[in-house]
Design a protein around this motif. Structure first.
Motif, short mmCIF file in Angstrom:
data_model
loop_
_atom_site.label_atom_id
_atom_site.label_comp_id
_atom_site.label_asym_id
_atom_site.label_seq_id
_atom_site.Cartn_x
_atom_site.Cartn_y
_atom_site.Cartn_z
N UNK A 187 12.49 1.84 1.60
CA UNK A 187 13.18 1.01 2.58
C UNK A 187 12.32 0.77 3.81
N UNK A 188 12.66 -0.26 4.57
CA UNK A 188 11.98 -0.52 5.84
C UNK A 188 12.08 0.68 6.78
N UNK A 189 13.26 1.28 6.81
CA UNK A 189 13.47 2.45 7.66
C UNK A 189 12.49 3.56 7.28
N UNK A 190 12.33 3.77 5.98
CA UNK A 190 11.43 4.83 5.52
C UNK A 190 9.96 4.51 5.80
N UNK A 191 9.59 3.25 5.58
CA UNK A 191 8.18 2.89 5.75
C UNK A 191 7.75 2.88 7.22
N UNK A 192 8.69 2.70 8.13
CA UNK A 192 8.34 2.75 9.56
C UNK A 192 8.55 4.14 10.15
N UNK A 240 0.82 -1.22 0.00
CA UNK A 240 0.00 0.00 0.00
C UNK A 240 0.85 1.26 0.00
N UNK A 241 2.15 1.11 -0.05
CA UNK A 241 3.07 2.26 -0.01
C UNK A 241 4.07 2.14 -1.16
N UNK A 242 3.88 2.97 -2.19
CA UNK A 242 4.86 3.02 -3.29
C UNK A 242 5.52 4.39 -3.38
N UNK A 243 5.63 5.06 -2.22
CA UNK A 243 6.23 6.39 -2.18
C UNK A 243 7.72 6.32 -2.54
N UNK A 244 8.24 7.45 -3.03
CA UNK A 244 9.66 7.52 -3.37
C UNK A 244 10.39 8.56 -2.51
#
Length: 357
Positions: A198-203, A188-192
């Motif tokens: 990355x996991x770091x970015x998604x959390x 649900x997250x295809x942000x750039x």
């Protein structure tokens, strides 16, 4: 000391009477998004739980996704919830508010025609529950990076409101396909930008919310709920074990109240491919396990140190005195599914306690 469901435990500066948690249960009985007298009675009846976690409580108008669900962002809402927390405390109970933003699991009819917001503009499969009945989900609007501090502020403000309303702490709802989960999972997250990839970015959003809420009310009064294998609300991840191991590790070392893990999917099934023990091992605080537990399995999990507390949903819904029923091995009431969502006192505050049958 032998530990079991009925043994005490320290949490958020309190000694809880037992390790039985009343799980958050949406009941759709808060017209106008306000806690009311019926809810006061409902929660007070269940205050023998070691800890009550309220139904999902939206942090802003933008967070709404269902009819007649309560909020925790206005003075009127604070005043309504204050009656609930007072009633629970008078009975010797403890209660956390679950902070909720539905994200894309909403509908424009809740937002004056505006699109729901999400990590990315990905339409979920399925239908929204609205005041006009079931309606197909729409493609949400992706949040701009510059809007995200405002989302974090909504959580901080809601936590401050919860504190003013007398809650003992809050649970950040990062499970079941709602906004935070939409950021965490790559389906649900295809942000750039710094919130995608990355996991770091998604959390990042979750950790920024935890930081804001913890700074507002104390990290020891903050819990987080996750649901690593639940596909509810069309949520998915390509590698849930790695994703949620990272989440558990990232939440460790912050002094949080607990990590609350939904260990099953919406049908109550576990996933043999997913190892929940890896989450337990990576998080340094209390671990609340949730998902189809009964007394025997709950006691076993605590005795074997696989969990510190066990959350019960439907059993608490139908048995306001569940700890006493477990203590005496009494029979349990049969839940009435037809009254789970919406309605009046029937199927809400009229389940009998022991001796009242």
């Amino acid at each position: 000391m032998n530990k079991d469901l009925l043994s005490p435990i320290a949490l958020a500066g309190h000694t809880l009477n037992n390790r039985m948690v009343m799980a958050p249960l949406t009941r759709n009985r808060a017209p106008g998004s306000l806690a009311n007298a019926m809810m006061v009675k409902y929660y007070a009846q269940r205050s023998s739980a070691g800890l009550i976690i309220t139904e999902g409580t939206q942090i802003s108008e933008q967070g709404v996704g269902y009819p007649a669900t309560p909020g925790i962002y206005s003075q009127q809402q604070i005043d309504g919830w204050k009656q609930v927390t007072n009633a629970v405390h008078e009975q010797g109970g403890a209660i956390f508010a679950q902070l909720w933003h539905c994200g894309r699991i909403s509908h424009p009819s809740f937002h004056n025609g505006e699109l729901p917001v999400a990590a990315s503009a990905i339409k979920p499969a399925g239908q929204a529950v609205t005041y006009e009945g079931m309606q197909t989900f729409v493609e949400p609007r992706a949040l701009f990076a510059e809007e995200i501090p405002g989302i974090i502020e909504q959580y901080r403000h809601a936590a401050a409101c919860a504190k003013e309303a007398g809650f003992d702490g809050v649970e950040i709802h990062a499970a079941n396909g709602y906004l935070i989960d939409q950021f965490i999972r790559d389906g649900s997250n295809n942000r750039s930008d710094q919130y995608g990839g990355s996991l770091e970015n998604r959390t990042r959003l979750l950790l920024q919310i935890v930081a804001a809420v913890g700074s507002e009310i104390g990290f020891h009064k903050v819990g987080v709920r996750i649901s690593p294998i639940n596909a509810f609300n069309d949520i998915s991840d390509s590698d849930p074990q790695s994703t949620f191991n990272h989440v558990a590790s990232s939440l460790s070392g912050l002094g949080l109240a607990y990590l609350h893990v939904v260990e099953v999917d919406m049908t109550g099934q576990s996933d043999p491919e997913f190892d929940m023990q890896q989450l337990r091992d990576r998080f340094d605080g209390l671990y609340i396990a949730n998902g189809g537990y009964d007394k025997t399995r709950g006691n076993q999990s605590i005795a074997e140190n696989r969990a510190d507390m066990i959350a019960f949903g439907v059993p608490f819904l139908a048995n306001p005195d569940l700890p006493e029923r477990f203590r005496t091995d009494a029979a349990l009431n049969t839940p009435d599914q037809a009254t789970f969502y919406g309605g009046d006192e029937h199927g809400y505050t009229d389940y009998p306690t022991l001796g009242a049958e």
